[in-house]
Design a protein around this motif. Structure first.
Motif, PDB file in Angstrom:
ATOM      1  N   HIS A  43      -3.624   0.516 -11.949  1.00  0.00           N
ATOM      2  CA  HIS A  43      -2.226   0.647 -12.354  1.00  0.00           C
ATOM      3  C   HIS A  43      -1.509  -0.687 -12.193  1.00  0.00           C
ATOM      4  O   HIS A  43      -1.420  -1.235 -11.112  1.00  0.00           O
ATOM      5  CB  HIS A  43      -1.529   1.730 -11.520  1.00  0.00           C
ATOM      6  CG  HIS A  43      -1.833   3.106 -12.000  1.00  0.00           C
ATOM      7  ND1 HIS A  43      -1.108   4.217 -11.583  1.00  0.00           N
ATOM      8  CD2 HIS A  43      -2.765   3.572 -12.863  1.00  0.00           C
ATOM      9  CE1 HIS A  43      -1.590   5.284 -12.185  1.00  0.00           C
ATOM     10  NE2 HIS A  43      -2.594   4.922 -12.958  1.00  0.00           N
ATOM     11  N   ALA A  44      -0.970  -1.169 -13.305  1.00  0.00           N
ATOM     12  CA  ALA A  44      -0.331  -2.484 -13.291  1.00  0.00           C
ATOM     13  C   ALA A  44       1.088  -2.430 -12.736  1.00  0.00           C
ATOM     14  O   ALA A  44       1.587  -3.407 -12.196  1.00  0.00           O
ATOM     15  CB  ALA A  44      -0.306  -3.057 -14.703  1.00  0.00           C
ATOM     16  N   THR A  45       1.741  -1.282 -12.887  1.00  0.00           N
ATOM     17  CA  THR A  45       3.156  -1.191 -12.514  1.00  0.00           C
ATOM     18  C   THR A  45       3.313  -0.439 -11.199  1.00  0.00           C
ATOM     19  O   THR A  45       2.732   0.630 -11.009  1.00  0.00           O
ATOM     20  CB  THR A  45       3.955  -0.481 -13.617  1.00  0.00           C
ATOM     21  OG1 THR A  45       3.670  -1.106 -14.871  1.00  0.00           O
ATOM     22  CG2 THR A  45       5.446  -0.595 -13.345  1.00  0.00           C
ATOM     23  N   ALA A  49       5.478   4.435  -6.118  1.00  0.00           N
ATOM     24  CA  ALA A  49       4.866   5.074  -7.277  1.00  0.00           C
ATOM     25  C   ALA A  49       4.148   4.011  -8.098  1.00  0.00           C
ATOM     26  O   ALA A  49       4.485   2.825  -8.026  1.00  0.00           O
ATOM     27  CB  ALA A  49       5.907   5.782  -8.137  1.00  0.00           C
ATOM     28  N   SER A  50       3.180   4.450  -8.870  1.00  0.00           N
ATOM     29  CA  SER A  50       2.506   3.509  -9.757  1.00  0.00           C
ATOM     30  C   SER A  50       2.260   4.156 -11.109  1.00  0.00           C
ATOM     31  O   SER A  50       2.232   5.378 -11.233  1.00  0.00           O
ATOM     32  CB  SER A  50       1.185   3.018  -9.153  1.00  0.00           C
ATOM     33  OG  SER A  50       0.201   4.038  -9.139  1.00  0.00           O
ATOM     34  N   SER A  51       2.120   3.327 -12.115  1.00  0.00           N
ATOM     35  CA  SER A  51       1.797   3.809 -13.454  1.00  0.00           C
ATOM     36  C   SER A  51       0.912   2.775 -14.135  1.00  0.00           C
ATOM     37  O   SER A  51       0.888   1.602 -13.754  1.00  0.00           O
ATOM     38  CB  SER A  51       3.051   4.090 -14.278  1.00  0.00           C
ATOM     39  OG  SER A  51       3.776   2.915 -14.504  1.00  0.00           O
ATOM     40  N   LEU A  52       0.217   3.242 -15.144  1.00  0.00           N
ATOM     41  CA  LEU A  52      -0.709   2.359 -15.852  1.00  0.00           C
ATOM     42  C   LEU A  52       0.032   1.120 -16.368  1.00  0.00           C
ATOM     43  O   LEU A  52      -0.399  -0.011 -16.178  1.00  0.00           O
ATOM     44  CB  LEU A  52      -1.341   3.134 -17.004  1.00  0.00           C
ATOM     45  CG  LEU A  52      -2.620   2.565 -17.599  1.00  0.00           C
ATOM     46  CD1 LEU A  52      -3.703   2.472 -16.537  1.00  0.00           C
ATOM     47  CD2 LEU A  52      -3.106   3.448 -18.747  1.00  0.00           C
ATOM     48  N   LEU A  53       1.138   1.391 -17.022  1.00  0.00           N
ATOM     49  CA  LEU A  53       2.037   0.341 -17.488  1.00  0.00           C
ATOM     50  C   LEU A  53       3.452   0.871 -17.341  1.00  0.00           C
ATOM     51  O   LEU A  53       3.657   2.029 -17.012  1.00  0.00           O
ATOM     52  CB  LEU A  53       1.748  -0.006 -18.956  1.00  0.00           C
ATOM     53  CG  LEU A  53       0.433  -0.733 -19.251  1.00  0.00           C
ATOM     54  CD1 LEU A  53       0.168  -0.767 -20.751  1.00  0.00           C
ATOM     55  CD2 LEU A  53       0.441  -2.137 -18.669  1.00  0.00           C
ATOM     56  N   VAL A  93      -1.910  -5.879  -6.394  1.00  0.00           N
ATOM     57  CA  VAL A  93      -2.486  -4.575  -6.061  1.00  0.00           C
ATOM     58  C   VAL A  93      -1.550  -3.869  -5.087  1.00  0.00           C
ATOM     59  O   VAL A  93      -0.578  -3.253  -5.501  1.00  0.00           O
ATOM     60  CB  VAL A  93      -3.911  -4.711  -5.481  1.00  0.00           C
ATOM     61  CG1 VAL A  93      -4.495  -3.334  -5.161  1.00  0.00           C
ATOM     62  CG2 VAL A  93      -4.805  -5.442  -6.473  1.00  0.00           C
ATOM     63  N   ASP A  94      -1.829  -4.003  -3.767  1.00  0.00           N
ATOM     64  CA  ASP A  94      -0.953  -3.317  -2.823  1.00  0.00           C
ATOM     65  C   ASP A  94       0.332  -4.102  -2.610  1.00  0.00           C
ATOM     66  O   ASP A  94       0.452  -5.268  -3.004  1.00  0.00           O
ATOM     67  CB  ASP A  94      -1.671  -3.009  -1.513  1.00  0.00           C
ATOM     68  CG  ASP A  94      -2.246  -4.237  -0.862  1.00  0.00           C
ATOM     69  OD1 ASP A  94      -2.648  -4.154   0.305  1.00  0.00           O
ATOM     70  OD2 ASP A  94      -2.295  -5.291  -1.524  1.00  0.00           O
ATOM     71  N   SER A  95       1.291  -3.411  -1.990  1.00  0.00           N
ATOM     72  CA  SER A  95       2.635  -3.976  -1.860  1.00  0.00           C
ATOM     73  C   SER A  95       3.213  -3.621  -0.503  1.00  0.00           C
ATOM     74  O   SER A  95       2.852  -2.612   0.102  1.00  0.00           O
ATOM     75  CB  SER A  95       3.533  -3.415  -2.963  1.00  0.00           C
ATOM     76  OG  SER A  95       4.871  -3.832  -2.818  1.00  0.00           O
TER      77      SER A  95
END
Lengths: 114, 107
Positions: A29-31, A93-97, A73-75
């Motif tokens: 997931h990039a976003t 949260a994460s999303s593909l884009l 990657v992680d934050s």
């Protein structure tokens, strides 16, 4: 598929102390998003990353909040120094884009500032 | 005025009742999301839709783009449906969230 991981799940600190939260998004997931959810309200976006770049941090109180996603990657999200009004659940949260892609949420970190 | 408004804010019903939660928005969107949040739990995505209607089990979501309105319906409601339901609208980059509707289903 592993979900979005966050730690710690709970944190209690005194005002003026510092705290850091960690998030590991779904692989690929990039976003990545950090939200603040105050009791009884919907989530409010604090910061959005696209890979390791910041897309939107317009609602991040930059005098005390900082976030980074160095390797895309992680934050981590940091508060220094904390105020009573920072008591909330911090959601990652994460999303593909970005955009119309579904967001996947972590369990959140419940922060209590006393 | 908030960009995303949900109604009602709180809803209590008896098991088996048909439930409707409404969401109105004032911004242009690419998609609308319905999310579920259990007490102490994270948020789970129920639906993402940009037109028409979607159904998953006892849950149905509809959207009217012209009227900028969406509804979430729950048929044959059950106590395990008790949660906060959140509407969020997505533009080019980010989501804007409603304040949530707290649903309580009594047995």
């Amino acid at each position: 598929e592993a979900g979005v991981a966050q730690s710690p799940r709970y944190k209690i600190i005194e005002k003026r102390q510092s705290v850091a939260f960690w998030c590991n998004p779904i692989s690929g997931h990039a976003t990545l998003y950090w939200y603040q959810q105050i009791l009884g309200q919907g989530p409010k976006l604090l910061i959005q990353f696209q890979n390791n770049g910041v897309v939107d941090d317009s609602q991040l109180p930059k005098d005390r909040f900082s976030a980074e996603r160095l390797k895309g990657v992680d934050s981590t999200l940091k508060i220094q120094p904390a105020k009573l009004e920072d008591s909330a659940v911090y959601l990652c949260a994460s999303s593909l884009l970005a955009g119309i892609y579904e967001q996947y949420f972590g369990p959140g970190t419940r922060l209590t500032v006393t | 005025k908030n960009e995303v408004e949900q109604s009602p804010q709180n809803l209590t019903a008896q098991e088996g009742e048909f439930i409707t939660i409404n969401c109105s928005y004032s911004v242009g969107i690419s998609a609308l999301h319905w999310l579920q949040q259990h007490p102490g739990g994270g948020i789970v995505s129920l639906f993402m839709l940009s037109s028409g209607k979607k159904k998953h089990g006892r849950l149905i979501a509809t959207i009217n783009i012209q009227e900028k309105h969406s509804s979430l319906h729950i048929t044959a409601s059950h106590p395990r449906d008790s949660a906060v339901y959140i509407c969020a609208v997505g533009g080019a980059q980010k989501l804007v969230f409603g304040q949530g509707t707290r649903l309580t289903i009594n047995p």
